[in-house]
Design an enzyme around this catalytic site. Sequence first.
Site, PDB file in Angstrom:
ATOM      1  N   TRP A 512      21.145-109.296 -14.244  1.00  0.00           N
ATOM      2  CA  TRP A 512      20.730-108.016 -13.653  1.00  0.00           C
ATOM      3  C   TRP A 512      20.745-108.067 -12.129  1.00  0.00           C
ATOM      4  CZ3 TRP A 512      16.851-107.314 -10.212  1.00  0.00           C
ATOM      5  CH2 TRP A 512      16.600-105.981  -9.860  1.00  0.00           C
ATOM      6  N   ASP A 514      22.414-108.712  -9.118  1.00  0.00           N
ATOM      7  CA  ASP A 514      23.807-108.857  -8.670  1.00  0.00           C
ATOM      8  C   ASP A 514      24.002-110.031  -7.728  1.00  0.00           C
ATOM      9  OD1 ASP A 514      24.914-106.568  -9.823  1.00  0.00           O
ATOM     10  OD2 ASP A 514      24.165-105.290  -8.209  1.00  0.00           O
ATOM     11  N   GLY A 728      18.034 -97.110 -10.980  1.00  0.00           N
ATOM     12  CA  GLY A 728      17.438 -97.207 -12.303  1.00  0.00           C
ATOM     13  C   GLY A 728      15.919 -97.207 -12.251  1.00  0.00           C
TER      14      GLY A 728
HETATM   15  C1  NOJ Z   1      22.131-102.241  -8.091  1.00  0.00           C
HETATM   16  C2  NOJ Z   1      23.078-102.303  -9.249  1.00  0.00           C
HETATM   17  O1  NOJ Z   1      23.613-101.000  -9.497  1.00  0.00           O
HETATM   18  C3  NOJ Z   1      22.389-102.823 -10.490  1.00  0.00           C
HETATM   19  O2  NOJ Z   1      23.327-102.955 -11.520  1.00  0.00           O
HETATM   20  C4  NOJ Z   1      21.702-104.132 -10.239  1.00  0.00           C
HETATM   21  O3  NOJ Z   1      21.018-104.502 -11.404  1.00  0.00           O
HETATM   22  C5  NOJ Z   1      20.762-104.033  -9.056  1.00  0.00           C
HETATM   23  N1  NOJ Z   1      21.472-103.539  -7.912  1.00  0.00           N
HETATM   24  C6  NOJ Z   1      20.102-105.379  -8.719  1.00  0.00           C
HETATM   25  O4  NOJ Z   1      20.995-106.277  -8.193  1.00  0.00           O
END
Ligand code: NOJ
Length: 824
Positions: A512, A514, A728
């Site tokens: 999750w 990145d 999110g």
């Molecule tokens: C934003 C990304 O869209 C998401 O997929 C990711 O989980 C978060 N950054 C954290 O890195």
Amino acid sequence: MILNGNPDIILSMKYGYFDQASKEYVIDRIDVPVSWTNYIGVNELCGVFNHTAGGYLFYKSPEYHRITRFRPNGVPMDRPGHYVYVRDDDTGDYWTLSWQPVGKSLDKAKYVCRHGLSYIKYQCEYSGIWGQQTLFIPLDDPVEIWDVILRNNSGKRRRLSVFGYTEFSFHHIQIDNQNFQMSLYASGSSYKDGIMELDLFYEDNGFQYFTADNTNDDASDFDCLRDVFIGQYRTETNPEAVERGICSGSFELGGNHCGALRRVIELEPDAEIRLLFLLGEGNRDAGKKTRSKYCAPGFSEVDTAFKTLGNFWKEKLEKLQINTPHDGMNVMLNTWTLYQAEINVIFSRFASFIEVGGRTGLGYRDTSQDAMMVPHSNPEKSRSRLVELLKGLTTHGYGLHLFSPEWFEKQTKAAFKSPTVVPLPPMSQRVHGISDACADDALWLIPSIAEYIRETGDFDFAEEKFTYADTYNPETNEGMSETVFDHMKRILDFSAREIGPHGICKGLRADWNDCLNLGGGESAMVSFLHHWALVHFCALGKRLGKDVSKYEEMTAKVRESCERDLWNGSWYTRGFTASGRGIGTPASKEGKVHMESNTWAVLSGAASHDHGIAAMDAVDQFLYTPYGLKLCDPAFSEPDDEVGFVTRVYKGLKENAAIFSHPNPWAWAAEAVLGRGDRAMKFYDALCPYNQNDKIEVRKAEPYMYCQFIAGPDHSAFGRAHHPFMTGSAGWSYFAATRFMLGIRPDFDSLVVDPCVPAEWPSFTVRRVWRNAVYNITVENPDKVSKGVRECKLNGQSVKCGKAGAEIPVQGKGSENQVTVIMG
Ligand code: NOJ
């Protein structure tokens, strides 16, 4: 103002308020520090705008069908936009109904922006004229309506010119931003029958129109050429046509085009006039049709469309309404948090002022989570997103990290080809290999599917068949297809296979987070997620009467390795690098405690109660700040590629120990699982944007939206929020607060009520629509506990209560039911 980064020295600043009657956020001090955004359009035509009418419009895709131009990351902020200029024809003075771009001195002009649900009202009082410009898009037509009202409060007769103005974009973002040698000479504008038509000649049917309710073909009333309307060495702040009070009737084949229409009006004292401008998808004929519909005398179709849009949102919000002792929670959950979550599902992250359209499609993990948050208010969209994701899964069991759903759909028309755009890669290159897979991506899909079924009762969905991405042939529109249930098995098997030396799931390209790449090491977060997905899958499988014994054994095995290898005696380790180094252990100097591993240990059900308590105590001790929980602590300071890109991000920003919003609700939910309602609320309150409405000098961003992250204490701008709307965080906030804190959770055959709230709450109520029946739930808390249900009555009859709360069986469609729950 924050002095030297010290959060204790704050001069509180407030720029607006929540108007609950209209469900608007009202900005009554317009010079907010950064753009405060909103989204209009919920179907194919959509726009992103700020508090001063800056922003852009697109049709279906911000990448390949942008209608109006936007100059991102620029100075002045957020230009151009969809502007209405007003000129006093007696004095030559002029202004805009939105504060910018003319930017009248705020000593002399009063500006208000009302951000509503899929509409925006810009209001202005200047020189005795009150004006309002409402921007919205009807549900049924691809047209943006600018509904303008002007009222003469000056006590004398006024002669005014009103100009609607917008700058057109070449559709594809690449064509609009580079290599103009084709586009500039293959797009033209014309004006006829009171309608400006833009023709992107290089495309099939690349038309746009701009018109108004009362137009003529007089050259002084229109311009189609941007540079003529604005004039040489000028900007939108002082367009030559407005300054002169007259347009030039310009149009041309080739060049940069705008829609500019002038209306000359006279207003008696106290008189009011209503004008419409229409900006739409389609050619002149489409414009004529739309104009005759919306501009018919009385503009009743506009009023109907606006009302229909209001009802569209009302219906969604009414699926779940709460009344708790917490005003901020009521305002956020009843309106703004659901709105934000819905906008994320609709827009899928790629249209904002930060993501300006260069990327499009679906992010696998983000979309899987987004779809899980709104099955009650948007079951159709949740389902269609799930289907798109199922088709974006490979037979190996990993999902395509970023993909366009059209790749796996029957194509009805040939792909657009332009000599200036890099062509799409062939299918073989769109389906990436395992080395580009993120280990968590597809695992999110399993709980999402289970939640969709729990909400809707659509058990048959599990048996529907869909193709896999790596077997799909776009020529024949065929590929190997299997049931949804089989897709889920492949995802779980993939994670069981892709494990490292400790038996913990490999992180692959990333989990999750990145930026925590672990260089090919193992990720605690993925193993916990695997556990969570298995729990959901087994529950669903059993309900469907399937044999899930293989997956029950898998669950036990995952739990065992998590407890054995990830519990480090104090909290849960975040993972292991490829060389076996532990990340997030008491021995780590940097990145000692991480949010993801500790919250997910609890939330996944893998941690024992005692370990869960210790892990979440560590979260409180190391990660809590008054603006929310940091992602990790201490921040990384030395680049370390074995750990990942996170070590190359400045301390206190983004994934490197900022207050990353998205995982914060995981902590609220974890605390609710542990039964600590006061702690869950402490965490909820810290992040809650509503609570920062009067701390804008620190927060800067809009207080009605969750932002992707807030600068952490290691950064000089501690408390400043970044990247609003497209995150999110909203969906997760909604999910964690409603399902875990308030504890209203649909299950396969019952609606569970299992609250975990602050002990001092005496009671709260929830109106929940579930499977076409209404449940009016009153929760009473006479013993001042945080968790536990001792009694529950459904329409006066006792229902089953246990450790997992009260279980209310499905009631008849259309019924209205009274539920009383006594905590204790
Ligand atoms: C934003 C990304 O869209 C998401 O997929 C990711 O989980 C978060 N950054 C954290 O890195």
